[in-house]
Scaffold this active site. Structure first.
Site, PDB file in Angstrom:
ATOM      1  N   MET A 205       1.510   8.153   2.587  1.00  7.83           N
ATOM      2  CA  MET A 205       0.245   7.454   2.807  1.00  7.83           C
ATOM      3  C   MET A 205      -0.527   8.038   3.988  1.00  7.83           C
ATOM      4  SD  MET A 205      -0.159   5.396   0.318  1.00  7.83           S
ATOM      5  CE  MET A 205      -1.531   4.365   0.850  1.00  7.83           C
TER       6      MET A 205
ATOM      7  N   VAL B  39       6.401   7.044  -2.993  1.00 10.94           N
ATOM      8  CA  VAL B  39       5.576   7.233  -1.802  1.00 10.94           C
ATOM      9  C   VAL B  39       6.090   6.348  -0.666  1.00 10.94           C
ATOM     10  CG1 VAL B  39       3.893   5.478  -2.528  1.00 10.94           C
ATOM     11  CG2 VAL B  39       3.188   7.257  -0.963  1.00 10.94           C
ATOM     12  N   CYS B  40       5.920   6.840   0.554  1.00  4.60           N
ATOM     13  CA  CYS B  40       6.202   6.061   1.759  1.00  4.60           C
ATOM     14  C   CYS B  40       5.127   6.431   2.776  1.00  4.60           C
ATOM     15  CB  CYS B  40       7.613   6.323   2.279  1.00  4.60           C
ATOM     16  SG  CYS B  40       7.908   8.006   2.848  1.00  4.60           S
ATOM     17  N   ARG B  41       5.409   6.286   4.048  1.00  3.90           N
ATOM     18  CA  ARG B  41       4.396   6.596   5.054  1.00  3.90           C
ATOM     19  C   ARG B  41       4.154   8.101   5.156  1.00  3.90           C
ATOM     20  NH1 ARG B  41       4.798   8.250  10.000  1.00  3.90           N
ATOM     21  NH2 ARG B  41       6.957   7.643  10.193  1.00  3.90           N
TER      22      ARG B  41
END
Length: 98
Positions: free
Chosen positions: A90, A62-64
């Site tokens: 996110m 996961v990242c932004r």
């Protein structure tokens, strides 16, 4: 590359299934909140720390927004790791944060 939706990750967590999340955002980004229990390995360090990961486990990256985690997923997948990229990152996460 396999993908998973944020609500599917949240469902797995709510079902108490084993979930191994790697957040590839920078440390200062993670300070604003992360998925509970997620490991923080910034994208630039993934290549240098992957030997510490267990190839028998499946990791959700996961990242932004999903771009950096997709790059990390491809890198790990090419080296034999089982990974899923969380689409939307996110920005789309509606579950609990820590």
């Amino acid at each position: 590359m396999r993908e998973i939706l944020p609500n599917e990750v949240n469902d797995l967590m709510n079902e108490n299934k084993p979930v191994h999340v790697i957040d590839v955002r920078e440390v200062n980004e993670v300070k604003g909140g992360k998925i509970p229990g997620a490991m923080n390995i910034p994208l630039a360090l993934v290549e240098f720390t992957m030997q510490d990961l267990d190839k028998s486990k499946e990791y959700i990256l996961v990242c932004r927004s999903g771009g950096r985690s997709a790059r990390a997923a491809l890198l790990l997948e090419e080296r034999g790791y089982k990974v899923l990229n969380m689409v939307g990152g996110m920005d789309e996460w509606k579950g609990a944060s820590e």
